[in-house]
Design a protein around this motif. Structure first.
Motif, PDB file in Angstrom:
ATOM      1  N   ARG A  77      12.920  -3.993  11.257  1.00  0.00           N
ATOM      2  CA  ARG A  77      11.808  -3.647  12.014  1.00  0.00           C
ATOM      3  C   ARG A  77      10.527  -3.840  10.887  1.00  0.00           C
ATOM      4  O   ARG A  77      10.794  -3.824   9.927  1.00  0.00           O
ATOM      5  CB  ARG A  77      12.077  -2.074  12.298  1.00  0.00           C
ATOM      6  CG  ARG A  77      13.194  -1.774  13.550  1.00  0.00           C
ATOM      7  CD  ARG A  77      13.567  -0.465  13.517  1.00  0.00           C
ATOM      8  NE  ARG A  77      14.154  -0.203  14.616  1.00  0.00           N
ATOM      9  CZ  ARG A  77      15.497  -0.199  14.904  1.00  0.00           C
ATOM     10  NH1 ARG A  77      16.313  -0.704  13.615  1.00  0.00           N
ATOM     11  NH2 ARG A  77      16.430   0.137  15.835  1.00  0.00           N
ATOM     12  N   ILE A  78       9.536  -3.544  11.728  1.00  0.00           N
ATOM     13  CA  ILE A  78       8.088  -3.705  10.788  1.00  0.00           C
ATOM     14  C   ILE A  78       8.312  -2.518   9.769  1.00  0.00           C
ATOM     15  O   ILE A  78       8.389  -1.094  10.447  1.00  0.00           O
ATOM     16  CB  ILE A  78       6.936  -3.812  11.924  1.00  0.00           C
ATOM     17  CG1 ILE A  78       7.079  -5.014  12.599  1.00  0.00           C
ATOM     18  CG2 ILE A  78       5.606  -3.529  10.929  1.00  0.00           C
ATOM     19  CD1 ILE A  78       6.833  -6.307  11.957  1.00  0.00           C
ATOM     20  N   GLY A  79       7.731  -2.729   8.838  1.00  0.00           N
ATOM     21  CA  GLY A  79       7.851  -1.882   7.503  1.00  0.00           C
ATOM     22  C   GLY A  79       6.415  -0.912   7.490  1.00  0.00           C
ATOM     23  O   GLY A  79       5.626  -1.410   8.106  1.00  0.00           O
ATOM     24  N   LEU A  80       6.529   0.152   6.745  1.00  0.00           N
ATOM     25  CA  LEU A  80       5.361   0.810   6.597  1.00  0.00           C
ATOM     26  C   LEU A  80       4.371   0.259   5.871  1.00  0.00           C
ATOM     27  O   LEU A  80       2.967   0.526   6.179  1.00  0.00           O
ATOM     28  CB  LEU A  80       5.734   2.285   5.797  1.00  0.00           C
ATOM     29  CG  LEU A  80       6.494   3.307   6.871  1.00  0.00           C
ATOM     30  CD1 LEU A  80       6.911   4.357   5.621  1.00  0.00           C
ATOM     31  CD2 LEU A  80       5.549   3.668   7.915  1.00  0.00           C
ATOM     32  N   ARG A  81       4.352  -0.582   5.225  1.00  0.00           N
ATOM     33  CA  ARG A  81       3.345  -1.411   4.315  1.00  0.00           C
ATOM     34  C   ARG A  81       2.442  -2.114   5.355  1.00  0.00           C
ATOM     35  O   ARG A  81       1.206  -2.085   4.965  1.00  0.00           O
ATOM     36  CB  ARG A  81       4.017  -2.549   3.471  1.00  0.00           C
ATOM     37  CG  ARG A  81       3.018  -3.057   2.387  1.00  0.00           C
ATOM     38  CD  ARG A  81       2.612  -2.170   1.379  1.00  0.00           C
ATOM     39  NE  ARG A  81       1.695  -2.920   0.477  1.00  0.00           N
ATOM     40  CZ  ARG A  81       2.207  -3.388  -0.758  1.00  0.00           C
ATOM     41  NH1 ARG A  81       3.238  -3.477  -0.899  1.00  0.00           N
ATOM     42  NH2 ARG A  81       1.190  -3.896  -1.486  1.00  0.00           N
ATOM     43  N   ILE A  82       3.013  -2.626   6.494  1.00  0.00           N
ATOM     44  CA  ILE A  82       2.141  -3.221   7.545  1.00  0.00           C
ATOM     45  C   ILE A  82       1.341  -2.259   8.223  1.00  0.00           C
ATOM     46  O   ILE A  82       0.198  -2.277   8.445  1.00  0.00           O
ATOM     47  CB  ILE A  82       2.909  -4.017   8.564  1.00  0.00           C
ATOM     48  CG1 ILE A  82       3.745  -5.277   7.866  1.00  0.00           C
ATOM     49  CG2 ILE A  82       2.089  -4.499   9.683  1.00  0.00           C
ATOM     50  CD1 ILE A  82       2.739  -6.175   7.340  1.00  0.00           C
ATOM     51  N   TRP A  83       1.954  -1.118   8.279  1.00  0.00           N
ATOM     52  CA  TRP A  83       1.085   0.033   8.961  1.00  0.00           C
ATOM     53  C   TRP A  83      -0.080   0.269   8.037  1.00  0.00           C
ATOM     54  O   TRP A  83      -1.273   0.361   8.404  1.00  0.00           O
ATOM     55  CB  TRP A  83       1.893   1.109   9.311  1.00  0.00           C
ATOM     56  CG  TRP A  83       1.202   2.310   9.740  1.00  0.00           C
ATOM     57  CD1 TRP A  83       0.716   3.585   9.179  1.00  0.00           C
ATOM     58  CD2 TRP A  83       0.946   2.685  11.271  1.00  0.00           C
ATOM     59  NE1 TRP A  83       0.427   4.173  10.132  1.00  0.00           N
ATOM     60  CE2 TRP A  83       0.313   3.872  11.172  1.00  0.00           C
ATOM     61  CE3 TRP A  83       1.257   1.937  12.454  1.00  0.00           C
ATOM     62  CZ2 TRP A  83      -0.012   4.214  12.453  1.00  0.00           C
ATOM     63  CZ3 TRP A  83       0.913   2.606  13.540  1.00  0.00           C
ATOM     64  CH2 TRP A  83      -0.018   3.628  13.570  1.00  0.00           C
TER      65      TRP A  83
END
Length: 261
Positions: A77-83
């Motif tokens: 899944r997309i990680g928090l760094r992208i957020w």
């Protein structure tokens, strides 16, 4: 064989061979979407068009950096760094921070759907939304995309978009969501002219048969950068008539806050 949501598999692999290393990493991130929020390594390999071993290496690099996270079920899944990076986007964070007080006030007065959106090429991207539990159901969600023409915010953004964007949208095809959706290019052109003339857009049951919205532009130094709307349950434009002044005032307030920032 066709890769889900993409090119035929052979075509995807041929395209992959021409990508740079950075391009392949971006392609892995691009394989995720709202409909595909969790993917296995094999699915990423097929969608990106690279061998499983290459996908494993790319995914490993992205996980190490924090762009992807591996869940207990083995899917990624997309990680928090992208957020964290996404929050830095000026059209997202700065706009949202300026708009929230006005949106909250509008919501408290109406307890209806209050939406904030920007344009990305020929689509609407929803930045923020407030909704009461008993408000009319809508198809939009924060971070989601939608076609420009049927929505109130989309009509505002399209009416003030560059001429080439307008012409591409008018060239169609224009999707019909309900019997009330405007799909005739000439009629849509007249609607856009009326939006520019009046300063507001009304979408009368164009997305769902029980929802009407009114939207107003948010401007910074004469350029429309976003749109604000209220969506209510209704069967005619009269459903939003009493709310139009409030939407206009809130949009002007956000415009002033952004211009002062």
């Amino acid at each position: 064989m066709r890769v889900p949501g993409g090119l035929p598999e052979a075509g995807a692999r041929a395209l992959s061979a021409t990508r740079t290393a950075g391009g392949k990493l971006l392609a892995v991130l691009g394989s995720f979407s709202r409909e595909r929020s969790a993917l296995t390594l094999s699915e990423i390999s097929r969608l990106v068009g690279v061998p499983l071993s290459t996908a494993h290496r790319l995914v490993g690099e992205l996980c190490a950096w924090g762009a992807l996270e591996r869940a207990d079920d083995g899917r990624y899944r997309i990680g928090l760094r992208i957020w964290e990076l996404g929050a830095l986007a000026p059209r997202g964070l700065g706009l949202r921070e300026a708009a929230l007080p006005f949106m909250e006030d509008l919501y408290e007065v109406t307890h209806e759907n209050v939406q904030l959106a920007v344009r990305d090429d020929v689509e609407v991207v929803f930045v923020e939304r407030f909704a009461a539990r008993d408000a009319v159901a809508v198809l939009t969600q924060v971070g989601g995309r939608f076609a420009l023409p049927p929505t109130g915010v989309g009509l505002v953004l399209l009416a003030h978009a560059p001429a080439d964007v307008q012409e591409r949208v008018l060239a169609g095809p224009l999707r019909r969501y309900t019997p009330h959706t405007v799909t005739d290019p000439l009629q849509l052109r007249r609607v856009l002219a009326e939006v520019r003339r009046t300063g507001v857009a009304v979408s009368d049951r164009q997305v769902t048969t029980d929802a009407v919205s009114v939207a107003a532009p948010i401007e910074v130094r004469g350029s429309v950068v976003a749109a604000l709307s209220i969506v209510v349950r209704g069967s005619s434009p009269a459903a939003v008539r009493a709310m139009t002044p409030g939407v206009r005032a809130a949009a002007r307030g956000i415009s002033r806050a952004l211009s002062a920032g």
